[in-house]
Design an enzyme around this catalytic site. Structure first.
Site, PDB file in Angstrom:
ATOM      1  N   GLY A  12       0.836  -1.202   0.000  1.00  0.00           N
ATOM      2  CA  GLY A  12       0.000   0.000   0.000  1.00  0.00           C
ATOM      3  C   GLY A  12       0.867   1.247   0.000  1.00  0.00           C
ATOM      4  O   GLY A  12       0.532   2.268   0.605  1.00  0.00           O
ATOM      5  N   ALA A  13       2.000   1.170  -0.716  1.00  0.00           N
ATOM      6  CA  ALA A  13       3.033   2.209  -0.626  1.00  0.00           C
ATOM      7  C   ALA A  13       2.834   3.366  -1.615  1.00  0.00           C
ATOM      8  O   ALA A  13       3.633   4.293  -1.648  1.00  0.00           O
ATOM      9  CB  ALA A  13       4.415   1.580  -0.847  1.00  0.00           C
ATOM     10  N   ARG A  15       0.577   5.733  -1.701  1.00  0.00           N
ATOM     11  CA  ARG A  15       0.157   7.027  -1.147  1.00  0.00           C
ATOM     12  C   ARG A  15       0.001   6.880   0.375  1.00  0.00           C
ATOM     13  O   ARG A  15       0.202   5.805   0.938  1.00  0.00           O
ATOM     14  CB  ARG A  15      -1.156   7.501  -1.788  1.00  0.00           C
ATOM     15  CG  ARG A  15      -2.358   6.683  -1.398  1.00  0.00           C
ATOM     16  CD  ARG A  15      -3.637   7.156  -2.087  1.00  0.00           C
ATOM     17  NE  ARG A  15      -4.798   6.536  -1.470  1.00  0.00           N
ATOM     18  CZ  ARG A  15      -6.036   6.585  -1.960  1.00  0.00           C
ATOM     19  NH1 ARG A  15      -6.281   7.210  -3.091  1.00  0.00           N
ATOM     20  NH2 ARG A  15      -7.037   6.008  -1.306  1.00  0.00           N
ATOM     21  N   ASN A  89       0.793  -2.723   5.211  1.00  0.00           N
ATOM     22  CA  ASN A  89       0.056  -1.467   5.401  1.00  0.00           C
ATOM     23  C   ASN A  89      -1.202  -1.372   4.530  1.00  0.00           C
ATOM     24  O   ASN A  89      -2.143  -0.679   4.897  1.00  0.00           O
ATOM     25  CB  ASN A  89       1.012  -0.304   5.092  1.00  0.00           C
ATOM     26  CG  ASN A  89       0.280   0.998   4.838  1.00  0.00           C
ATOM     27  OD1 ASN A  89      -0.156   1.669   5.772  1.00  0.00           O
ATOM     28  ND2 ASN A  89       0.110   1.364   3.562  1.00  0.00           N
ATOM     29  N   TYR A 156     -14.970  -3.247   8.953  1.00  0.00           N
ATOM     30  CA  TYR A 156     -13.580  -2.749   8.964  1.00  0.00           C
ATOM     31  C   TYR A 156     -12.967  -2.952  10.344  1.00  0.00           C
ATOM     32  O   TYR A 156     -11.838  -3.446  10.479  1.00  0.00           O
ATOM     33  CB  TYR A 156     -13.583  -1.268   8.582  1.00  0.00           C
ATOM     34  CG  TYR A 156     -12.242  -0.572   8.694  1.00  0.00           C
ATOM     35  CD1 TYR A 156     -11.258  -0.756   7.734  1.00  0.00           C
ATOM     36  CD2 TYR A 156     -11.970   0.296   9.760  1.00  0.00           C
ATOM     37  CE1 TYR A 156     -10.034  -0.099   7.831  1.00  0.00           C
ATOM     38  CE2 TYR A 156     -10.760   0.950   9.861  1.00  0.00           C
ATOM     39  CZ  TYR A 156      -9.791   0.750   8.894  1.00  0.00           C
ATOM     40  OH  TYR A 156      -8.589   1.391   8.989  1.00  0.00           O
ATOM     41  N   LYS A 160      -9.606  -5.202  11.494  1.00  0.00           N
ATOM     42  CA  LYS A 160      -8.451  -4.675  12.231  1.00  0.00           C
ATOM     43  C   LYS A 160      -8.268  -5.430  13.546  1.00  0.00           C
ATOM     44  O   LYS A 160      -7.139  -5.606  14.017  1.00  0.00           O
ATOM     45  CB  LYS A 160      -8.610  -3.170  12.461  1.00  0.00           C
ATOM     46  CG  LYS A 160      -8.589  -2.360  11.144  1.00  0.00           C
ATOM     47  CD  LYS A 160      -7.316  -2.598  10.355  1.00  0.00           C
ATOM     48  CE  LYS A 160      -7.152  -1.661   9.177  1.00  0.00           C
ATOM     49  NZ  LYS A 160      -5.888  -1.841   8.469  1.00  0.00           N
TER      50      LYS A 160
HETATM   51  N1  NAD Z   1      -6.413   7.124   7.429  1.00  0.00           N
HETATM   52  C1  NAD Z   1      -6.813   6.743   8.627  1.00  0.00           C
HETATM   53  O1  NAD Z   1      -7.430   7.546   9.354  1.00  0.00           O
HETATM   54  C2  NAD Z   1      -6.484   5.377   9.161  1.00  0.00           C
HETATM   55  C3  NAD Z   1      -6.733   5.127  10.514  1.00  0.00           C
HETATM   56  C4  NAD Z   1      -6.413   3.888  11.036  1.00  0.00           C
HETATM   57  C5  NAD Z   1      -5.844   2.910  10.230  1.00  0.00           C
HETATM   58  N2  NAD Z   1      -5.619   3.165   8.914  1.00  0.00           N
HETATM   59  C6  NAD Z   1      -4.984   2.097   8.127  1.00  0.00           C
HETATM   60  O2  NAD Z   1      -3.733   2.530   7.660  1.00  0.00           O
HETATM   61  C7  NAD Z   1      -3.399   1.880   6.434  1.00  0.00           C
HETATM   62  C8  NAD Z   1      -3.041   2.910   5.372  1.00  0.00           C
HETATM   63  O3  NAD Z   1      -4.159   3.760   5.214  1.00  0.00           O
HETATM   64  P1  NAD Z   1      -4.112   5.179   4.455  1.00  0.00           P
HETATM   65  O4  NAD Z   1      -4.933   6.094   5.256  1.00  0.00           O
HETATM   66  O5  NAD Z   1      -2.718   5.527   4.081  1.00  0.00           O
HETATM   67  O6  NAD Z   1      -4.969   4.763   3.163  1.00  0.00           O
HETATM   68  P2  NAD Z   1      -4.950   5.253   1.630  1.00  0.00           P
HETATM   69  O7  NAD Z   1      -6.248   4.803   1.074  1.00  0.00           O
HETATM   70  O8  NAD Z   1      -4.608   6.694   1.567  1.00  0.00           O
HETATM   71  O9  NAD Z   1      -3.756   4.401   1.016  1.00  0.00           O
HETATM   72  C9  NAD Z   1      -3.873   3.004   0.938  1.00  0.00           C
HETATM   73  C10 NAD Z   1      -3.021   2.476  -0.195  1.00  0.00           C
HETATM   74  O10 NAD Z   1      -3.276   1.060  -0.276  1.00  0.00           O
HETATM   75  C11 NAD Z   1      -3.465   0.713  -1.638  1.00  0.00           C
HETATM   76  N3  NAD Z   1      -4.316  -0.465  -1.754  1.00  0.00           N
HETATM   77  C12 NAD Z   1      -5.669  -0.530  -1.651  1.00  0.00           C
HETATM   78  N4  NAD Z   1      -6.084  -1.775  -1.886  1.00  0.00           N
HETATM   79  C13 NAD Z   1      -4.993  -2.512  -2.137  1.00  0.00           C
HETATM   80  C14 NAD Z   1      -4.788  -3.880  -2.465  1.00  0.00           C
HETATM   81  N5  NAD Z   1      -5.817  -4.732  -2.615  1.00  0.00           N
HETATM   82  N6  NAD Z   1      -3.516  -4.304  -2.657  1.00  0.00           N
HETATM   83  C15 NAD Z   1      -2.469  -3.451  -2.551  1.00  0.00           C
HETATM   84  N7  NAD Z   1      -2.606  -2.146  -2.267  1.00  0.00           N
HETATM   85  C16 NAD Z   1      -3.858  -1.683  -2.057  1.00  0.00           C
HETATM   86  C17 NAD Z   1      -4.102   1.944  -2.265  1.00  0.00           C
HETATM   87  O11 NAD Z   1      -3.919   1.945  -3.687  1.00  0.00           O
HETATM   88  C18 NAD Z   1      -3.383   3.070  -1.556  1.00  0.00           C
HETATM   89  O12 NAD Z   1      -2.204   3.453  -2.240  1.00  0.00           O
HETATM   90  C19 NAD Z   1      -4.617   1.014   6.083  1.00  0.00           C
HETATM   91  O13 NAD Z   1      -4.411  -0.309   6.509  1.00  0.00           O
HETATM   92  C20 NAD Z   1      -5.726   1.664   6.892  1.00  0.00           C
HETATM   93  O14 NAD Z   1      -6.771   0.759   7.175  1.00  0.00           O
HETATM   94  C21 NAD Z   1      -5.929   4.374   8.353  1.00  0.00           C
END
Ligand code: NAD
Length: 260
Positions: A12-13, A15, A89, A156, A160
């Protein structure tokens, strides 16, 4: 540089947190296989890692598909010869009330957030066990997995919670190989996912995004949401020598939203 020459895989790198984690691990000295389902964005992250003077390989892969996880791991090993660190991630969500969650929402979320993290961890551990020099596994969970009520949806949160459980059992079973397994639980974080959840909340509550952001910040004891770099700083610590005696733990990075 505390992890100079180590080889990391970050999923998930393309963005958000995954990109920030890749850059901070690179600043700490690691060479990185960056992976994402989005081939264009992950190529940009690889370019940014290289600009920091480290080696990087962009590996497009869907973390919900085990054959693609295997290909990602094989490509990373072929390019760099080994894998020392994996940051699982990649994650997805959708803002939904519990009564509106469909089977397809459950499946879509769990195939990436639970299955993808599990097999990312298992497949990277195989390499680490063969290498016989330990390793670090860092799983990105969420405070949603600890019952935080502001989560985007119940399915979700369950995914987690699964990450937190598998992190503890993996830590038990991989400790004998010198592999440390930990999780990070982000709170509200300023990424595209965070913005999409906020837009969903605005659409259903009738409040404006600005009002919701003010309410969010007022709930956070420290008074501000995370930047992706706040999560990356914890990942950098967990990948480094200072965390050598830490395993099976989950660390909230959330401005104090959840305390225990
Ligand atoms: N943003 C928040 O508030 C928040 C809070 C708690 C946990 N998280 C967790 O943190 C992590 C990163 O979240 P973020 O906010 O950077 O999200 P984001 O949506 O900005 O980035 C996620 C990235 O994962 C990629 N992705 C999506 N589906 C995929 C797949 N099937 N295979 C490979 N890559 C895939 C996307 O293309 C994207 O680049 C996630 O696991 C999310 O659940 C986010």
């Amino acid at each position: 540089m505390e992890i100079e020459g180590k080889i990391a895989v970050v999923t998930g790198a393309g963005r958000g947190m995954g990109r920030a984690i890749s850059l901070q691990l690179a600043e700490a000295g690691a060479n990185i296989a960056v992976s994402d389902i989005n081939a264009d964005s992950v190529e940009e992250t690889a370019t940014a890692v290289k600009a920091l003077g480290r080696e990087s390989l962009a590996v497009p892969a869907d973390m919900g598909d085990i054959s693609q996880i295997d290909r990602m791991i094989a490509q990373a090993r072929e390019a760099f010869g080994r894998i020392d660190i994996i940051v699982n991630n990649a994650g997805v969500t959708k803002f939904l009330d519990i009564m509106d969650v469909l089977e397809e929402d459950w499946d879509q979320i769990h195939r990436v957030n639970a299955k993808g993290v599990f097999f990312g961890m298992q497949r990277a551990a195989r390499e680490m066990i063969d290498q016989r020099s330990g390793g670090r596994i860092i799983n990105i969970a969420s405070i949603a997995g600890k019952g935080y009520s502001g989560t985007s949806n119940a399915a979700y949160a369950a995914s987690k919670g699964a990450v937190l459980s598998m992190t503890m059992i993996a830590a038990h079973q991989l400790a004998r190989y010198g592999i440390n397994v930990n999780a990070i639980c982000p709170g509200s974080t300023l990424t595209a996912m965070g913005a999409e959840t906020m837009a969903g909340r605005a659409a259903t509550s009738g409040a404006s995004i600005e009002e919701l952001e003010q309410a969010r910040d007022a709930r956070i004891p420290i008074g501000r949401p995370n930047d992706p770099e706040d999560i990356a700083a914890m990942a950098r610590f967990l990948a480094g020598p200072g965390a050598r005696n830490i395993t099976g733990q989950s660390f909230n990075v959330d401005g104090g939203l959840v305390m225990h």
